[in-house]
Design an enzyme around this catalytic site. Structure first.
Site, mmCIF file in Angstrom:
data_model
loop_
_atom_site.group_PDB
_atom_site.id
_atom_site.type_symbol
_atom_site.label_atom_id
_atom_site.label_comp_id
_atom_site.label_asym_id
_atom_site.label_seq_id
_atom_site.Cartn_x
_atom_site.Cartn_y
_atom_site.Cartn_z
ATOM 1 N N TYR A 1 21.404 30.803 99.643
ATOM 2 C CA TYR A 1 22.645 31.303 100.263
ATOM 3 C C TYR A 1 23.737 30.241 100.150
ATOM 4 C CZ TYR A 1 26.086 32.176 103.922
ATOM 5 O OH TYR A 1 27.269 32.323 104.616
ATOM 6 N N LYS B 1 27.457 30.093 97.982
ATOM 7 C CA LYS B 1 28.800 29.776 98.508
ATOM 8 C C LYS B 1 29.409 28.599 97.736
ATOM 9 C CE LYS B 1 29.209 32.861 101.741
ATOM 10 N NZ LYS B 1 30.204 33.934 101.606
ATOM 11 N N SER C 1 31.552 28.606 104.067
ATOM 12 C CA SER C 1 30.700 28.275 105.200
ATOM 13 C C SER C 1 30.511 26.773 105.308
ATOM 14 C CB SER C 1 29.345 28.948 104.960
ATOM 15 O OG SER C 1 28.387 28.435 105.840
#
Ligand code: NAD
Ligand code: UFG
Length: 338
Positions: free
Chosen positions: A148, A152, A124
């Site tokens: 989050y 990643k 991302s």
């Protein structure tokens, strides 16, 4: 060629399955259905014209994953499965680390046992944190601003170290910018559970009458109209980026990193106005304070993907909003329960 698609009943995974089939690949879906519905499958079948193999399983179950990888003669894996809501990750970081980090490490371990050495991972633009400038190239510094994003980033770092130790593996990290839109048939789309976190599904639910108005988080950013600017990319273009990675990276060993974005930035107000045009209605909106953790602007320099993968986004803002509206207006409550 058989491609294992983890998270294949989810938003990006389901659209990618369609493009895989169109390109002549055979996708095999694994999903635990924690954030998607089984009723996606007959829709995929309707578009593709034939059944697709689906296995309900959790990527954290190593034995199940080894069985699936070996039993279905898989050649490569596209790993979408994971949790993605930023706010929820702040409240439940362990769940995010478990699903996103432990899930990916278990999958890699299962692939190693099954001797499958090709992986495409859903990363991302969040790994760029608050970028010093735009557009963003792949060599920008990375950082995390929430659990989050940290999950990643940690996975990217683990995969980088793993690939160094296993130089015959081909690992591709695709850093997505802001996926929006739907399959043009209106049969597949984004179906968030509860109140949407992201702008476009929220706008679509206002347009269809499920919500009263859009809160615009901040109108005092240093941008052209004061609202946040992002690189919105049609989910079908994003899906095509995976096909391009399969075709042009191929089994080439190495660690390959690409931005998947359009290179254009649109503000929140641009997006609301474009959606108004698509649906022919006014979208009521109000300015609210900034959302914590948000940045002013973020868009990609996608030239590396263009050069190496021969891929660039083709669909414009009009198609993103028209397709999103077709999905939302024909499926106002999202996918049916079963
Ligand atoms: P999604 O929630 O629609 O799809 C993810 C799918 O994974 C769901 O169907 C869910 O049921 C499944 N899943 C979750 N944990 C699992 C597990 N342990 N085992 C098996 N299945 C599991 O999300 P999406 O928008 O399609 O995103 C796909 C990937 O792309 C995610 O990894 C996400 O972090 C990443 N990504 C998404 C965005 C975005 O804005 N949508 C942006 C950047 C990156
Ligand atoms: N926004 C609003 N109102 C809303 C929702 C969002 O004004 O109700 C604004 C945000 O402040 C931001 C823009 O709309 O300026 C886009 O917000 P999104 O939540 O749609 O997307 P983000 O850029 O915050 O984050 C998304 C995903 C992340 C991913 C990132 C980059 O949620 O997981 O894109 O890929 F990391």
């Amino acid at each position: 060629m058989k491609i294992l698609v983890t998270g294949g009943t989810g938003y990006i995974g389901s659209h990618t399955c369609i493009q895989l089939i169109q390109a002549g690949y055979t996708p095999v879906i694994v999903d635990n259905l924690c954030n998607s519905k089984i009723s996606v499958l007959p829709r995929i079948k309707r578009i593709a014209g034939h059944e697709i193999t689906f296995i309900q399983a959790d990527v954290r179950n190593k034995e199940a994953m080894v069985d699936i990888l070996q039993g279905h003669d898989i050649d490569a894996v596209i790993h979408f499965a994971g949790l993605k809501a930023v706010g929820e990750s702040v409240e439940h970081p362990l769940e995010y680390f478990d699903d996103n980090i432990h899930g990916t490490l278990t999958l890699i371990d299962a692939m190693r046992e099954a001797m499958i050495k090709r992986l495409i991972f859903s990363s991302s633009a969040t790994v760029y944190g608050d970028p010093a400038s735009v557009p963003i190239t792949e060599d920008f510094p990375t950082s995390a601003t929430n659990p989050y994003g940290r999950s990643k980033l940690i996975v990217e770092e683990c995969l980088t170290d793993f690939q160094k130790a296993n130089p015959d593996w081909s690992i591709t990290l695709l850093r997505y910018f802001n996926p929006v839109g739907s399959h043009p048939s209106g049969l597949l789309g984004e179906d968030p559970q509860g109140i949407p976190n992201n702008l476009m599904p929220f706008v679509a639910q206002v347009a269809v009458g499920r919500r009263e108005f859009v809160s615009i988080f901040g109108n005092d950013y240093p941008t052209q109209d004061g609202t946040g600017v992002r690189d919105y990319i049609h989910v079908m273009d994003l899906a095509d980026g995976h096909i391009a990675a399969l075709q042009h990276v191929g089994p080439k060993a190495g660690l390959h990193v690409y931005n998947l974005g359009t290179g254009n930035g649109y503000s929140v107000l641009d997006m609301i106005h474009a959606f108004e045009k698509a649906c022919g209605k006014t979208i009521p909106h109000q300015f609210a304070s900034r959302r914590s953790g948000d940045i002013a602007e973020c868009w990609a320099d996608p030239s590396k993907a263009k050069q190496d993968l021969k891929w660039s986004a083709k669909r414009n803002l009009e198609e993103m909003t028209a397709d999103a509206w077709r999905w939302q207006s024909t499926n106002p409550q999202g996918y049916p329960e079963d």
